[in-house]
Scaffold this motif. Structure first.
Motif, short mmCIF file in Angstrom:
data_model
loop_
_atom_site.label_atom_id
_atom_site.label_comp_id
_atom_site.label_asym_id
_atom_site.label_seq_id
_atom_site.Cartn_x
_atom_site.Cartn_y
_atom_site.Cartn_z
N GLU A 77 0.82 -1.20 0.00
CA GLU A 77 0.00 0.00 0.00
C GLU A 77 0.86 1.26 0.00
O GLU A 77 0.50 2.26 -0.61
CB GLU A 77 -0.93 -0.01 1.21
N ARG A 80 2.01 1.59 -3.59
CA ARG A 80 0.92 2.01 -4.48
C ARG A 80 0.59 3.48 -4.33
O ARG A 80 0.19 4.13 -5.28
CB ARG A 80 -0.32 1.17 -4.21
N PHE A 87 -5.71 4.10 -16.24
CA PHE A 87 -6.14 2.88 -16.92
C PHE A 87 -6.77 3.18 -18.27
O PHE A 87 -7.26 4.29 -18.52
CB PHE A 87 -7.17 2.15 -16.06
N PHE A 93 -14.60 6.48 -10.13
CA PHE A 93 -15.64 5.94 -9.26
C PHE A 93 -16.95 6.62 -9.61
O PHE A 93 -17.14 7.80 -9.33
CB PHE A 93 -15.28 6.18 -7.79
N HIS A 95 -19.89 6.73 -8.46
CA HIS A 95 -20.81 7.23 -7.44
C HIS A 95 -20.29 8.51 -6.78
O HIS A 95 -20.96 9.07 -5.92
CB HIS A 95 -21.05 6.16 -6.38
N VAL A 109 -6.10 7.97 2.57
CA VAL A 109 -4.83 7.26 2.56
C VAL A 109 -3.71 8.15 3.10
O VAL A 109 -2.94 7.75 3.95
CB VAL A 109 -4.49 6.74 1.15
N ARG A 153 -6.65 12.54 -10.72
CA ARG A 153 -6.87 11.76 -9.50
C ARG A 153 -5.57 11.08 -9.05
O ARG A 153 -5.23 11.09 -7.87
CB ARG A 153 -7.94 10.70 -9.76
N GLN B 311 -12.70 -1.13 -10.96
CA GLN B 311 -12.95 -0.37 -9.75
C GLN B 311 -12.00 -0.81 -8.63
O GLN B 311 -11.50 0.01 -7.87
CB GLN B 311 -14.41 -0.54 -9.30
N ALA B 314 -8.48 0.46 -9.57
CA ALA B 314 -8.30 1.89 -9.36
C ALA B 314 -8.12 2.18 -7.87
O ALA B 314 -7.22 2.93 -7.48
CB ALA B 314 -9.49 2.65 -9.90
N ALA B 315 -8.97 1.55 -7.03
CA ALA B 315 -8.87 1.81 -5.60
C ALA B 315 -7.51 1.33 -5.07
O ALA B 315 -6.86 2.04 -4.31
CB ALA B 315 -10.00 1.10 -4.86
N LYS B 316 -7.09 0.14 -5.51
CA LYS B 316 -5.80 -0.38 -5.05
C LYS B 316 -4.66 0.53 -5.51
O LYS B 316 -3.74 0.81 -4.76
CB LYS B 316 -5.57 -1.78 -5.61
N LEU B 318 -4.57 3.51 -5.89
CA LEU B 318 -4.47 4.76 -5.13
C LEU B 318 -3.95 4.51 -3.72
O LEU B 318 -3.90 5.42 -2.90
CB LEU B 318 -5.84 5.44 -5.06
N MET B 320 -5.27 2.32 -1.47
CA MET B 320 -6.26 1.98 -0.46
C MET B 320 -6.10 0.52 -0.05
O MET B 320 -5.91 -0.35 -0.88
CB MET B 320 -7.67 2.17 -1.02
N GLY B 321 -6.22 0.29 1.24
CA GLY B 321 -6.20 -1.08 1.74
C GLY B 321 -7.58 -1.70 1.56
O GLY B 321 -8.50 -1.06 1.08
N TYR B 322 -7.72 -2.96 2.00
CA TYR B 322 -8.96 -3.70 1.77
C TYR B 322 -10.19 -2.98 2.32
O TYR B 322 -11.18 -2.78 1.63
CB TYR B 322 -8.83 -5.09 2.41
N LYS B 324 -10.63 0.17 3.37
CA LYS B 324 -10.92 1.49 2.76
C LYS B 324 -11.55 1.29 1.39
O LYS B 324 -12.51 1.97 1.03
CB LYS B 324 -9.63 2.29 2.64
N PHE B 328 -15.34 2.75 0.80
CA PHE B 328 -15.55 3.98 0.03
C PHE B 328 -15.82 3.74 -1.44
O PHE B 328 -16.40 4.59 -2.11
CB PHE B 328 -14.35 4.91 0.17
N VAL B 329 -15.37 2.62 -1.96
CA VAL B 329 -15.51 2.41 -3.41
C VAL B 329 -16.46 1.28 -3.75
O VAL B 329 -17.41 1.46 -4.52
CB VAL B 329 -14.12 2.14 -4.04
N PRO B 332 -20.43 1.12 -1.49
CA PRO B 332 -21.43 2.12 -1.90
C PRO B 332 -22.05 1.82 -3.26
O PRO B 332 -23.23 2.04 -3.46
CB PRO B 332 -20.63 3.43 -1.93
N GLN B 333 -21.23 1.32 -4.17
CA GLN B 333 -21.77 1.02 -5.49
C GLN B 333 -22.57 -0.27 -5.49
O GLN B 333 -23.63 -0.37 -6.11
CB GLN B 333 -20.63 0.89 -6.50
#
Lengths: 244, 414
Positions: A77, A80, A87, A93, A95, A109, A153, B311, B314-316, B318, B320-322, B324, B328-329, B332-333
């Motif tokens: 993490e 990353r 991509f 996202f 939403h 983060v 982003r 999705q 993208a979250a990873k 950035l 984000m851990g599992y 988070k 947040f991603v 909600p969807q």
């Protein structure tokens, strides 16, 4: 000669029985721009996905900014957060508003205060020229705008390296330029970039080195000028003759 | 418009009109103006006339809007025309008897069985038993405690409507953790009593619609978070967590609710230490919650699976851990996508609550079953079940309406 920020040694990767990457050796120096090209299925995307461990390699080593990528989650993490990625399919996202897309990771983060994260996001959106769309949702934007938002982003995390996985392949022709312009600006700002793309014009303009991959191997790696002027391998010559 | 078309339309309309008038008169006033004909023909005449009428007015295009849409939607062939007429006639035929049973010949005055003299429904029965149907065997003079508890719980539930930036952050925590606890305490201390000078009322005396609400409410708010955790667990990369989740889900989906309830009240206490006491109602709520959570989990898993892999990437990417990423991603969807499925599960849950009758808890339908065996009020099961159906329908319809609203509210373009 400056230090390498990415160092890949003898890296191999299999998907099941199929070997996608074979003995990859690659060093990327700080602030260099590398363009990776090659036919589809040659392992280009897999290679850069290994650099932030969206894919795991099975053999060899990958060292990013002095940290080796292995099973240690905490490391991953951390890496990353320092390696931004854009991509082919944007992957915004849906939403969240454009602004929230950009502030989500900095707030949760990097633990930035909300106000600060928003200022940072607006600054980055300004740079890619979609600050006026900040309150909209991804679904309301054109492909080019979405991809520029995706770049912003990633930049909001203030990464040391940016990875681009065919950023313009899913775009309409007239939108490719606006995304490439944003990338050229970023390159001129001195970012370390690895770009998988078929846009040879972009490669000629900004790349320090071009890598040609085929069947999971790096076939040719040369400074941009040499790569286009006198490619050594026949496979490269064939590829270039087909896409130029 | 040609002359022929005009004539056909007028003639057709008149025939249809006559056929409907015939059936209506027959149904409402018992007049049969075709009784000079043989019985069978007289009976079938409206159908024959109506079908001929619809045949005459069947045109591809006439320019009359109503007629065209009629032709396009219901009057496409002789067979469809016949079916349409049949349905209309059955409706007309069935209105008078049901109306007279439910309203015209029904009784509602009085407060004893003797008041029901008519041939229709005896709503007096519902009136007399109304408090029992609402509050069960709960002592009459203490009903205010249930009312106040419900008002408090609803009021606390509406806190989410206050939209302050500062409060907003804590809302999920409030609804998932704090609210259920407060609601439980309110219901426990106010309805059950035993403290603060309130008289103790054992849960066996609770019942009627209020018990339906209590059971549904707690099962709903507990089974959802549990289902969410199970859904995530089933998709975990850690084999232990994944197999525990799969095992749990498959076990609870494989057993009938009625056996689960029975076990919870009969078998479960046998495994507990002698002096350990857990209320029957609490055990039932836990049993239903565990049962429904398995269904919720599968619905939510469907939502999780429908999200594209990008999705997660993208979250990873950035950093984000599992947790988070999920918070947040992904969730909600995913939750937005499963609103219809969750509403479905919740509606089924509410309608499953009558099953707690098997362990001796009488909610609305249970009270009906008790009331209909009361020697003084034998023979009014029909009225009771119609009453209960209407109440359940109102509750469920409100829930489904609410789920549509939620869907519309959280709709985003992809």
């Amino acid at each position: 000669m400056s230090e390498s920020i990415i160092k890949i040694e003898n890296m191999n990767k299999w998907f099941g029985d199929f070997q996608v990457l074979k003995d990859i050796n690659l060093e990327v120096e700080r602030n260099k721009k590398i363009v990776v090209c090659g036919p589809s299925g040659s392992g280009k995307s897999t290679l850069i996905r290994c650099i932030n461990r969206l894919e795991e390699h099975q053999k060899g080593s990958i060292i990013v900014d002095g940290t080796e990528l292995n099973e240690d989650t905490k490391n991953i993490e951390h890496i990353r957060a320092e390696v931004g990625m854009v991509f082919q399919q944007f992957n915004l996202f849906p939403h969240l508003s454009i602004l929230d897309n950009c502030t989500l990771a900095p707030i949760w983060v990097k633990k930035l205060p909300k106000k600060e994260a928003q200022d940072l996001a607006m600054k980055q959106l300004e740079k890619v020229q979609i600050a006026d769309q900040a309150q909209k949702f991804p679904g309301q934007l054109s492909g080019g705008q979405q991809q520029r938002c995706a770049i912003a982003r990633a930049l909001c995390m203030e990464p040391k390296i940016m990875l681009f996985d065919e950023p313009t392949s899913a775009l309409d022709p007239e939108m490719i330029k606006e995304v490439l312009d944003a990338m050229v600006n970023l390159a001129k700002g001195g970012m370390t970039m690895i770009v998988v793309t078929h846009e040879m014009g972009f490669a000629k303009e900004v790349a320090d080195e071009v890598i040609f991959m085929d069947e999971g191997m790096i076939v040719e790696k040369a400074p941009t000028k040499d790569f286009f002027a006198n490619p050594k391998s026949d496979r490269t010559k064939l590829f270039l003759s087909q896409i130029l | 418009m040609t002359q022929k078309l005009k004539t056909n339309i007028y003639l057709g309309s008149i025939l249809i009109f006559i056929s409907i008038i015939d059936v209506s008169l027959n149904s409402f006033y018992k007049i049969n103006f075709t009784n000079f004909l043989p019985d069978t023909i007289s009976f079938l005449l409206p159908l024959i006339l109506g079908t001929i009428g619809l045949y005459l007015i069947r045109y591809d295009y006439t320019g009359i809007k109503r007629l065209d849409s009629l032709n396009k939607n219901v009057n496409t062939s002789n067979f469809n025309a016949l079916l349409t007429l049949l349905i209309i006639f059955i409706i007309i035929k069935s209105i008078p008897p049901s109306m007279s049973w439910m309203i015209l010949d029904a009784n509602i005055s009085g407060d004893s069985r003797d008041a029901c003299t008519g041939t229709g429904a005896c709503w007096t029965y519902i009136k007399v038993w109304f408090k029992r149907f609402m509050y069960g065997m709960y002592p009459n003079e203490l009903h205010w405690r249930i009312n106040i508890a419900f008002i408090l719980v609803i009021a606390l539930g509406l806190i989410g409507l206050i939209k302050t930036e500062k409060l907003k952050k804590y809302l999920p925590l409030y609804y998932v953790v704090i609210y259920p606890i407060i609601a439980f305490l309110i219901i426990y201390y106010l309805i059950s009593g035993g403290a603060f000078g309130l008289e103790w009322v054992e849960t066996g005396a609770w019942g009627g619609l209020s018990l339906t609400f209590i059971v549904s409410f707690f099962c709903l708010i507990f089974c959802f978070p549990l289902g969410m955790i199970l859904a995530l667990g089933r998709r975990s990369t850690l084999p232990v967590i994944r197999y525990i989740s799969i095992g749990y889900i498959e076990f609870w989906r494989g057993v009938p609710l009625i056996t689960v309830l029975f076990m919870s009240s009969v078998m479960f206490p046998m495994f507990l230490p002698e002096d350990f006491f857990m209320d029957k109602l609490v055990r039932v709520i836990i049993a239903i919650t565990l049962f429904e959570a398995a269904y919720c989990a599968e619905v939510i898993r469907g939502g999780l699976q429908s999200l594209p892999r990008g999705q997660y990437d993208a979250a990873k990417s950035l950093g984000m851990g599992y947790w988070k990423m999920q918070t947040f991603v992904i969730l909600p969807q995913a939750l937005k996508l499963v609103i219809p499925g969750i509403a479905n599960t919740f509606l089924a849950l509410v309608k499953d609550t009558p099953l707690i009758f098997v362990v001796g808890l009488a909610e609305l339908a249970g009270m009906l079953a008790l009331a209909k065996t009361n020697p003084e009020w034998l023979g009014f099961a029909m009225e009771g079940y119609i009453f209960a159906s209407i109440i359940f329908w109102i509750i469920c319809y409100a829930m489904s309406k609410y789920s549509y609203n939620l869907e519309a509210k959280y709709k985003t373009e992809r």
